[in-house]
Design a protein around this motif. Structure first.
Motif, mmCIF file in Angstrom:
data_model
loop_
_atom_site.group_PDB
_atom_site.id
_atom_site.type_symbol
_atom_site.label_atom_id
_atom_site.label_comp_id
_atom_site.label_asym_id
_atom_site.label_seq_id
_atom_site.Cartn_x
_atom_site.Cartn_y
_atom_site.Cartn_z
ATOM 1 N N VAL A 101 47.092 35.883 48.190
ATOM 2 C CA VAL A 101 47.006 35.723 47.459
ATOM 3 C C VAL A 101 46.471 36.222 46.211
ATOM 4 C CG1 VAL A 101 46.360 33.950 44.743
ATOM 5 C CG2 VAL A 101 47.420 32.907 47.240
ATOM 6 N N VAL A 102 47.247 36.954 45.092
ATOM 7 C CA VAL A 102 46.606 38.064 44.180
ATOM 8 C C VAL A 102 46.630 38.103 42.760
ATOM 9 C CG1 VAL A 102 47.048 39.941 45.984
ATOM 10 C CG2 VAL A 102 48.472 39.422 44.178
ATOM 11 N N VAL A 103 46.117 38.166 42.329
ATOM 12 C CA VAL A 103 45.886 38.173 40.718
ATOM 13 C C VAL A 103 45.931 39.127 39.604
ATOM 14 C CG1 VAL A 103 44.098 36.849 38.668
ATOM 15 C CG2 VAL A 103 44.334 35.519 41.034
ATOM 16 N N VAL A 104 47.102 39.332 38.935
ATOM 17 C CA VAL A 104 47.026 39.917 38.349
ATOM 18 C C VAL A 104 46.829 39.000 36.365
ATOM 19 C CG1 VAL A 104 48.559 42.581 37.525
ATOM 20 C CG2 VAL A 104 48.723 41.036 40.292
ATOM 21 N N THR A 105 46.248 40.305 36.084
ATOM 22 C CA THR A 105 45.786 39.817 35.271
ATOM 23 C C THR A 105 45.278 41.025 34.050
ATOM 24 O OG1 THR A 105 44.238 38.218 33.918
ATOM 25 C CG2 THR A 105 43.360 39.749 35.704
ATOM 26 N N ALA A 106 45.525 40.522 32.366
ATOM 27 C CA ALA A 106 45.362 40.923 31.512
ATOM 28 C C ALA A 106 43.983 41.675 30.979
ATOM 29 C CB ALA A 106 45.455 41.523 30.146
ATOM 30 N N LYS A 107 43.217 40.438 31.537
ATOM 31 C CA LYS A 107 41.634 40.105 30.829
ATOM 32 C C LYS A 107 40.679 40.889 32.246
ATOM 33 C CE LYS A 107 40.441 35.903 30.903
ATOM 34 N NZ LYS A 107 40.262 36.094 29.887
ATOM 35 N N ALA A 108 39.867 41.547 31.808
ATOM 36 C CA ALA A 108 39.001 42.630 33.005
ATOM 37 C C ALA A 108 38.717 42.461 33.744
ATOM 38 C CB ALA A 108 37.681 43.064 32.011
ATOM 39 N N GLY A 109 38.724 42.664 34.981
ATOM 40 C CA GLY A 109 38.744 42.773 36.375
ATOM 41 C C GLY A 109 37.178 41.843 37.102
ATOM 42 N N ARG A 110 36.532 42.373 36.027
ATOM 43 C CA ARG A 110 35.313 41.767 36.607
ATOM 44 C C ARG A 110 35.016 40.361 36.013
ATOM 45 N NH1 ARG A 110 31.120 42.055 32.537
ATOM 46 N NH2 ARG A 110 31.662 43.340 30.153
ATOM 47 N N LEU A 111 34.994 40.004 34.746
ATOM 48 C CA LEU A 111 35.376 38.832 34.162
ATOM 49 C C LEU A 111 35.878 37.932 34.647
ATOM 50 C CD1 LEU A 111 35.650 40.162 30.001
ATOM 51 C CD2 LEU A 111 33.461 39.435 32.154
ATOM 52 N N ALA A 112 37.514 38.594 34.983
ATOM 53 C CA ALA A 112 38.236 38.079 35.934
ATOM 54 C C ALA A 112 37.744 36.976 37.400
ATOM 55 C CB ALA A 112 39.685 38.311 36.223
ATOM 56 N N ARG A 113 36.701 37.953 38.067
ATOM 57 C CA ARG A 113 36.376 37.382 39.114
ATOM 58 C C ARG A 113 35.327 36.504 38.860
ATOM 59 N NH1 ARG A 113 37.283 36.357 43.690
ATOM 60 N NH2 ARG A 113 38.195 38.727 43.577
ATOM 61 N N LEU A 114 34.187 36.209 38.013
ATOM 62 C CA LEU A 114 33.537 35.516 37.776
ATOM 63 C C LEU A 114 34.030 34.219 37.519
ATOM 64 C CD1 LEU A 114 31.098 36.896 34.825
ATOM 65 C CD2 LEU A 114 30.498 36.684 37.269
ATOM 66 N N HIS A 115 35.645 33.958 36.368
ATOM 67 C CA HIS A 115 36.089 32.913 36.655
ATOM 68 C C HIS A 115 37.106 32.488 37.847
ATOM 69 C CE1 HIS A 115 36.409 32.121 31.689
ATOM 70 N NE2 HIS A 115 36.857 32.929 32.005
ATOM 71 N N LEU A 119 35.272 28.745 39.722
ATOM 72 C CA LEU A 119 35.904 27.546 39.841
ATOM 73 C C LEU A 119 36.679 27.555 41.405
ATOM 74 C CD1 LEU A 119 38.164 28.284 37.371
ATOM 75 C CD2 LEU A 119 36.563 26.459 37.274
ATOM 76 N N GLY A 120 36.004 28.376 42.422
ATOM 77 C CA GLY A 120 36.502 28.296 44.066
ATOM 78 C C GLY A 120 37.361 29.113 44.415
ATOM 79 N N LEU A 121 38.441 29.414 43.292
ATOM 80 C CA LEU A 121 39.674 29.458 43.515
ATOM 81 C C LEU A 121 39.604 31.149 44.336
ATOM 82 C CD1 LEU A 121 41.466 29.011 40.520
ATOM 83 C CD2 LEU A 121 40.905 27.826 42.364
ATOM 84 N N ALA A 122 39.898 30.921 45.740
ATOM 85 C CA ALA A 122 39.881 31.432 46.911
ATOM 86 C C ALA A 122 40.956 33.203 46.854
ATOM 87 C CB ALA A 122 39.351 31.303 48.005
ATOM 88 N N VAL A 123 41.433 33.948 46.427
ATOM 89 C CA VAL A 123 41.740 34.917 46.030
ATOM 90 C C VAL A 123 41.628 36.384 47.071
ATOM 91 C CG1 VAL A 123 42.611 33.768 43.636
ATOM 92 C CG2 VAL A 123 41.529 36.146 44.041
ATOM 93 N N ASP A 124 42.855 36.880 47.095
ATOM 94 C CA ASP A 124 42.664 38.032 48.583
ATOM 95 C C ASP A 124 42.807 39.527 48.000
ATOM 96 O OD1 ASP A 124 43.277 36.545 50.630
ATOM 97 O OD2 ASP A 124 45.107 35.927 49.675
ATOM 98 N N GLU A 125 42.939 39.778 46.408
ATOM 99 C CA GLU A 125 43.034 40.595 46.002
ATOM 100 C C GLU A 125 42.936 40.144 44.282
ATOM 101 O OE1 GLU A 125 42.562 43.308 47.268
ATOM 102 O OE2 GLU A 125 43.615 43.055 49.206
ATOM 103 N N LEU A 126 42.259 41.260 43.553
ATOM 104 C CA LEU A 126 41.787 41.004 41.945
ATOM 105 C C LEU A 126 42.447 42.579 41.133
ATOM 106 C CD1 LEU A 126 41.497 39.597 39.793
ATOM 107 C CD2 LEU A 126 39.137 40.164 40.223
ATOM 108 N N ALA A 127 43.060 42.397 40.502
ATOM 109 C CA ALA A 127 43.836 43.571 39.628
ATOM 110 C C ALA A 127 43.723 42.946 37.831
ATOM 111 C CB ALA A 127 44.872 44.347 40.159
#
Length: 207
Positions: A101-115, A119-127
């Protein structure tokens, strides 16, 4: 079938961040004295933060307002936000198939990681800090199989990456708008995603 990698958008796809974002905008108004209609702002989540900030602040103040908002965000926006219906089960369904599972978002990565962590949503990569066609860079780099999002720009991202886009009608864009933007399928919300993923995998093996 190649290894399964499913990309997800964040705001209004995996996370209902409207309560937290509204609180952060109200805090920004309190800090700067510039009135922001928080309810209007959260009704059109999807585009980069600067787009919304530019509606309320003069051009010369946009960057400083973005910086102030992001400084306020961790204290105001994380705790009130909620997982979207079916978000945890959608992630679990991908992992159950041995996928990533990869999350790709317009939100700043560090803030997305906080969310995600809250919430305990375990993803493998984040951009983060990517929107529309920009998201295709991360999707291609991680060999995404498909991309799931609530905004027409997410369907644009999927198209630019050369993968199917799966729409969820939980954000500002309607089913018709998502389909017109190129969605391969549109779900009412993520509760239907595990079954849709099973169908896609079965179809891939029969081709």
């Amino acid at each position: 079938m190649p290894p399964l990698t499913v990309g997800f958008d964040l705001d209004m796809t995996l996370v209902d961040s409207r309560p937290g974002i509204a609180a952060a905008f109200r805090a920004l108004t309190a800090r700067t004295g510039v009135p922001v209609d928080a309810d209007a702002a959260v009704s059109r989540l999807g585009p980069p933060l600067r787009v919304e900030i530019a509606r309320w602040f003069p051009p010369e103040q946009v960057e400083s307002a973005v910086e102030a908002y992001r400084e306020l965000y961790p204290a105001y926006a994380i705790t009130p936000s909620l997982p979207m219906p079916g978000a945890a089960a959608a992630i679990e369904a991908v992992h159950a198939h041995g996928g990533r599972v990869v999350v790709v978002t317009a939100k700043a990565g560090r803030l997305a990681r906080l969310h995600l962590d809250h919430l305990g949503l375990a993803v493998d990569e984040l951009a983060g800090d990517l929107f529309a066609e920009e998201k295709a860079t991360a999707l291609r780099a991680w060999n995404a199989t498909l991309y799931v999002g609530d905004h027409v720009a997410d369907m644009t991202a999927a198209g630019a990456a050369g993968v199917p886009g799966i729409g969820v009608a939980t954000g500002p864009c309607s089913i018709d708008e998502l389909e017109s933007a190129g969605a391969r399928a549109v779900l009412d919300d993520l509760t239907g995603f595990p079954a849709a993923l099973d169908r896609m995998i079965r179809l891939a093996f029969t081709q």
